[in-house]
Design an enzyme around this catalytic site. Structure first.
Site, PDB file in Angstrom:
ATOM      1  N   GLY A 103       0.546  -1.060  -0.010  1.00 27.90           N
ATOM      2  CA  GLY A 103       0.495  -0.120   0.196  1.00 27.90           C
ATOM      3  C   GLY A 103       0.769   0.941  -0.135  1.00 27.90           C
ATOM      4  O   GLY A 103       1.797   1.120  -0.137  1.00 27.90           O
ATOM      5  N   CYS A 104       0.394   2.170   0.098  1.00 26.47           N
ATOM      6  CA  CYS A 104       0.588   3.615   0.008  1.00 26.47           C
ATOM      7  C   CYS A 104       0.763   4.123   0.952  1.00 26.47           C
ATOM      8  O   CYS A 104       0.444   3.708   2.637  1.00 26.47           O
ATOM      9  CB  CYS A 104       0.316   4.522  -0.855  1.00 26.47           C
ATOM     10  N   ILE A 105       2.471   5.471   1.731  1.00 27.00           N
ATOM     11  CA  ILE A 105       2.029   5.763   2.816  1.00 27.00           C
ATOM     12  C   ILE A 105       1.276   6.744   3.399  1.00 27.00           C
ATOM     13  O   ILE A 105       0.935   7.749   2.388  1.00 27.00           O
ATOM     14  CB  ILE A 105       3.636   6.096   2.788  1.00 27.00           C
TER      15      ILE A 105
ATOM     16  N   THR B 197      -1.019   4.883   8.920  1.00 27.28           N
ATOM     17  CA  THR B 197      -0.357   3.327   8.254  1.00 27.28           C
ATOM     18  C   THR B 197       1.019   2.493   8.734  1.00 27.28           C
ATOM     19  O   THR B 197       1.130   1.862   9.673  1.00 27.28           O
ATOM     20  CB  THR B 197       1.256   3.823   7.281  1.00 27.28           C
TER      21      THR B 197
END
Ligand SMILES: Cc1cc2nc3c(=O)[nH]c(=O)nc-3n(C[C@H](O)[C@H](O)[C@H](O)COP(=O)(O)OP(=O)(O)OC[C@H]3O[C@@H](n4cnc5c(N)ncnc54)[C@H](O)[C@@H]3O)c2cc1C
Lengths: 105, 414
Positions: A103-105, B197
């Site tokens: 995924g992306c940050i 995240t």
């Protein structure tokens, strides 16, 4: 880490059910992984996505995100959610025997 | 004389131009291209909706941030001809280069989400990610006297991934100050499976959301924003109702990247080596800031740290020497948490945000609310214009992530 038996082969998987060794994956294993992941019978459109995901992984070392899948796999995001409810990127990666997309940050 | 063309005159383009100019003096001809002359201090956009910053104070002239001797061309980039080493602008200008620096940032793409550019938008649905939106939200929030306020990140990557969380924290403070907090329901809706995240920081930030009474909805991929009926609809059919939505639209790279075959990835970001910042398409193209597809945050601090490495490597390349500067993914973000406090996180490609102090034991507290961090965040605006954009090194803040002061888990220390 635990193991699962798919198509007669024992494979190591992580806590979330993702293959830790993508090299062990074979197409015959996909229906049983799909069942474990709560995805019904695999049709032609599922396979289009699974093959795409596998190819992306081979090229880039990580699976695509939903948005990239929607742009490039030939299956629009809305349909991706019909095929793989609750997270197409994650479910397709799991069924295709590759790690969870970074995924992306 | 070497020709360096820099696309984008925002944070990255400006600081790279100034650094390269200092390194090369008159030995290189540097031209910066941007489509407009208004440089916006984007971190300030967070404060505008809450009346903590005035929109006019965030904007300054782009060319005036460039040192004398650097050329500035106002124009829209049309495409890059990778074979011919030329940039084509919409006004017909062509610019040849020995080295190209891409710093055209990230573009907001509300049109990619159903309903986001449709009726009802701007008003009950807005974003603080651009100046008009932030100003619109200031009036909307001033008039808001109760109901459901939803903050939604449509999908990643986005610039400054903590900014939407900061918005929630500040909204809690803002409505408390106005004495109507008990009449406002705050909800944070994210496509991630947590508030952030990185796991350690995610737990801290979730704790703060909870303490402030902000509901967290995870794994929600927004398919539609229905402004008229006031609801977000996810691709898997869930709904979140709102009276006021604050939406962070999808981000992609600049559109000319798509018109320059081979230059970018599916989302229009330019793939670059994450350490040297050289593009993966051509040896004479370098990328920095939000335009780059590298596994770190899209943030001004990252852009600043990258600038040091990029300037060095562009110079090495032009002089025919091997690239010897390496970026470690260093990211440094203040997270405003309301009531005059803020947190600080500091991390890189290998180390997630950890508790401790920055840059060493005696410094600012990490992953912890403090008044000092809030002052740091406010002071940053001055540093941005006077130190970061001119391409100077900030005192005590270096490109390489400091390890001193961080509390590493046992496993990592061994
Ligand atoms: C609300 C908000 C809060 C933020 N808060 C923080 C924070 O607290 N800390 C932090 O570190 N970062 C923060 N950021 C992120 C930070 O602003 C960006 O990461 C930083 O500006 C990136 O710099 P850049 O040079 O890559 O892109 P930009 O500064 O956006 O510059 C890109 C430039 O390219 C130009 N351009 C694009 N396409 C073309 C074209 N085709 N032709 C000509 N010109 C073009 C644009 O006009 C623009 O000037 C925040 C951002 C937002 C939106």
């Amino acid at each position: 880490m635990s193991t699962k038996v798919y198509a007669g082969t024992e494979v190591p998987v992580n806590e979330e059910g993702f293959f830790t060794d993508p090299a062990l994956w074979r197409e015959e294993m996909a229906p049983a992984i799909a069942a474990d992941a709560g995805v019904g019978e695999l049709g032609e459109r599922h396979w289009q996505v699974l093959k795409f995901v596998r190819a992306e992984f081979a090229e880039k070392g990580t699976g695509p995100t939903v948005r990239v899948l929607g742009k490039t796999s030939g299956v629009p995001v809305k349909e991706l959610y019909q095929l793989f409810p609750k997270g197409p990127a994650k479910l397709a990666a799991r069924i295709a025997g590759i790690p969870k997309p970074r995924g992306c940050i | 004389m070497k020709r360096i063309v820099i696309l984008g005159g925002g944070t990255g383009g400006t600081l790279a131009a100034n650094r390269l100019h200092r390194a090369y003096g008159d030995g290189a001809r540097i031209v910066v291209v941007d489509r407009d002359d208004d440089h916006v201090y984007q971190p300030g956009l967070l404060f505008v909706p809450f009346g903590m910053a005035d929109a006019d104070d965030l904007v300054r002239s782009r060319p005036r941030q460039l040192a004398d001797g650097i050329g500035y061309h106002r124009g829209e980039v049309e495409r890059v001809d990778l074979e011919a080493d030329r940039v084509h602008l919409a006004d017909g200008t062509e610019l040849g280069y020995d080295a190209l620096v891409i710093a055209t940032g990230a573009r907001l793409m509300p049109e990619e989400t159903e309903g986001l550019t449709g009726p009802g938008c701007r008003g009950h649905v807005d974003t603080f990610y651009d100046l008009d939106g932030a100003v619109g939200l200031a009036s909307a929030l001033a008039a808001f006297d109760g109901g459901k306020l939803v903050v939604n990140v449509i999908d990643l990557p986005v610039k400054c991934p903590v900014a939407p969380l900061e918005f929630c924290f500040l909204a809690d403070w803002f409505f408390t100050e106005r004495g109507i907090r008990d009449r406002v329901e705050l909800t944070y809706v994210t496509p991630l499976d947590a508030a952030f995240t990185k796991p350690v920081a995610a737990r801290t930030l979730e704790g703060i959301l909870e303490a402030k009474g902000v509901e967290l909805v995870t794994e929600f991929t927004t398919g539609e924003v229905d402004g008229a009926d006031g609801r977000l609809v996810s691709f898997d059919g869930r709904e979140v109702a709102f009276d006021q939505a604050v939406v962070v639209p999808l981000h992609g790279g600049a559109s000319y990247v798509d018109r320059s075959p081979g230059l970018g990835d599916e989302l229009g970001f330019v793939r670059a080596d994450e350490h040297t910042l050289r593009s993966q398409v051509k040896d004479n193209i370098f990328v920095l800031g939000d335009a780059a597809s590298v596994p770190t945050s899209k943030a001004g601090s990252v852009t600043h740290f990258e600038g040091e490495v990029l300037a060095r490597n562009v110079g090495q390349f032009l002089d025919g020497r091997p690239l010897d500067a390496s970026f470690d993914g260093h990211t440094n973000c203040f997270i405003e948490s309301g009531f005059g406090k803020a947190l600080l996180i500091d991390f890189n490609y290998d180390t997630e945000p950890l508790p401790g102090h920055y840059p060493a034991d005696a410094g600012l507290p990490l992953l912890k609310e403090s008044r000092l961090n809030h002052l740091g965040k406010l002071m940053f605006s001055w540093l941005y214009w006077h130190s970061l954009l001119p391409g100077r090194d900030l005192p005590g803040v270096s490109s390489a992530m400091p390890r001193a002061g961080k509390r590493f888990p046992e496993a990592a220390r061994r």
